[in-house]
Scaffold this active site. Sequence first.
Site, PDB file in Angstrom:
ATOM      1  N   HIS A 155     -74.296  31.901 -61.411  1.00 31.86           N
ATOM      2  CA  HIS A 155     -73.015  32.657 -61.893  1.00 31.86           C
ATOM      3  C   HIS A 155     -71.959  32.250 -61.256  1.00 31.86           C
ATOM      4  CE1 HIS A 155     -75.574  34.490 -64.670  1.00 31.86           C
ATOM      5  NE2 HIS A 155     -76.824  34.939 -63.359  1.00 31.86           N
ATOM      6  N   SER A 276     -47.567  16.208 -54.491  1.00 31.49           N
ATOM      7  CA  SER A 276     -46.651  16.785 -55.929  1.00 31.49           C
ATOM      8  C   SER A 276     -45.164  15.947 -55.264  1.00 31.49           C
ATOM      9  CB  SER A 276     -46.998  18.233 -55.533  1.00 31.49           C
ATOM     10  OG  SER A 276     -45.842  18.844 -55.817  1.00 31.49           O
ATOM     11  N   LYS A 282     -49.500  20.146 -50.994  1.00 32.00           N
ATOM     12  CA  LYS A 282     -50.012  19.876 -51.698  1.00 32.00           C
ATOM     13  C   LYS A 282     -51.004  18.628 -51.407  1.00 32.00           C
ATOM     14  CE  LYS A 282     -50.902  21.503 -54.796  1.00 32.00           C
ATOM     15  NZ  LYS A 282     -50.821  22.444 -56.206  1.00 32.00           N
ATOM     16  N   GLU A 289     -60.381  15.264 -61.001  1.00 36.77           N
ATOM     17  CA  GLU A 289     -59.519  16.330 -61.887  1.00 36.77           C
ATOM     18  C   GLU A 289     -59.638  14.835 -63.341  1.00 36.77           C
ATOM     19  OE1 GLU A 289     -55.909  17.893 -61.052  1.00 36.77           O
ATOM     20  OE2 GLU A 289     -57.113  18.900 -59.974  1.00 36.77           O
TER      21      GLU A 289
END
Length: 457
Positions: A155, A276, A282, A289
């Site tokens: 969880h 970025s 970043k 992804e």
Amino acid sequence: MKLWAGRFGKATDSLVDDFHSSISFDQRLFEQDITGSIAHATMLGEQGIIPQADAEQIVAGLQGILQDAREGKIAWQTDAEDIHMNVEALLTERIGEAGKRLHTGRSRNDQVALDTRMYARVACRETEEMLQELISALLDIAQQHLHTIMPGYTHMQKAQPITLAHHMMAYVQMFLRDRDRFRAAYDAADVMVLGSGALAGTTYPLNRERVAELLDFSRISENSLDGVSDRDFLLDYLSAASICMMHLSRFCEELILWNTNEFRFVEMDDGFATGSSIMPQKKNPDVAELIRGKTGRVYGDLMALLTVMKGIPLAYNKDMQEDKEAFFDARDTLVKGLTVFTAMLKTVTFRTEVMEKGASGGFTNATDCADYLVKKGVPFRDAHKVVGELVAHCLNENKALLDLTLPELQRFHPAFAEDVFDDLSMIACVEKRKIPGAPAPEMVQAAIDSARKRLEK
Ligand code: ARG
């Protein structure tokens, strides 16, 4: 003029040519198409179905076309519709009359099924090799981190301590199963279907076993209708690919999480991250992804073909031409995904101190604390309750279980003794789990050894 145009009174509308031509994507099958035709022509000659001299001319002509195609020298023609008719038309253009005998006892329906099966076999083997490489990279990481403690989660809550090796070995199991699935998909594709004809076999005395032998197929199809209308082998490939992408995607999801500022379990290599355009600080895990995102494409390809197939009456229908783009897209996506994932994984830095520290927060030794009381004779259900109360107490005091003193522990249960402190250390919690499949280093070592053996098979 189309090869099949004998009964037609006018040329195909240009809209239709553009719509139904498949050469833009099935040219990828040229290697399989030409190799298949060489085997078919060889057999036709051997059987005396066409003159031996013609068979030889055809084979030589096809070999020349194959060579030129490999060198990218052939301009495939849209109005020749597909790879099969492109090759046949080119052959006749090059060798004349004999070329017109190649298609004896054959239909494009069994021809396209043959080509696709041959391509699917290559795709399965190539995936298997890529999985081997990924699995061996994982085994190397596991071998290095047998003793690296980290929190295991359920969880998304810290649950019990495990090791990084144990976590990596979970993925080894998944990818070994993937390899089995691609082997099964190979076996499904490994059926020689020429001789099915358009749908009802053929009247010529074809030697189907001989063609199977020439093309290294392990068996021939046993029903001509099924031979031309079966695409299960592609669905097997696509479902194996979907499951494999799902595994990659879960792994990517974990790496993305572990790479966050909040976790800091891993550091992605600069070569596998991107920045970025506006935020100078970043460093994003885009590669992971994108693999996670591309998983959707492969599921889409599987759904597309399942849907194409669901309403097709026997035998061949043109709908089935839609199989190839879905299959090629899934194959390309999977190959890119596996390649870039394995390369990325090999460069990930694991922050072992952060992982180990993370393991000791969040009461990951609470189960062990209950088990400790069980060892002292307390029934498990009572022990569970006592430890629950201890946890509540610790939460109030902002402490971990092992921050409590022995007298404090004994206020909750008299069975606690001095040995509890050693028994609940993170290392002890992992080392005590030494049944097969559990995270104790010697058991994970056994799992690594067993996986290495499977990998060699
Ligand atoms: N291009 C076709 C396909 O990919 C080849 C088979 C065509 N057969 C036919 N009868 N139109 O399915």
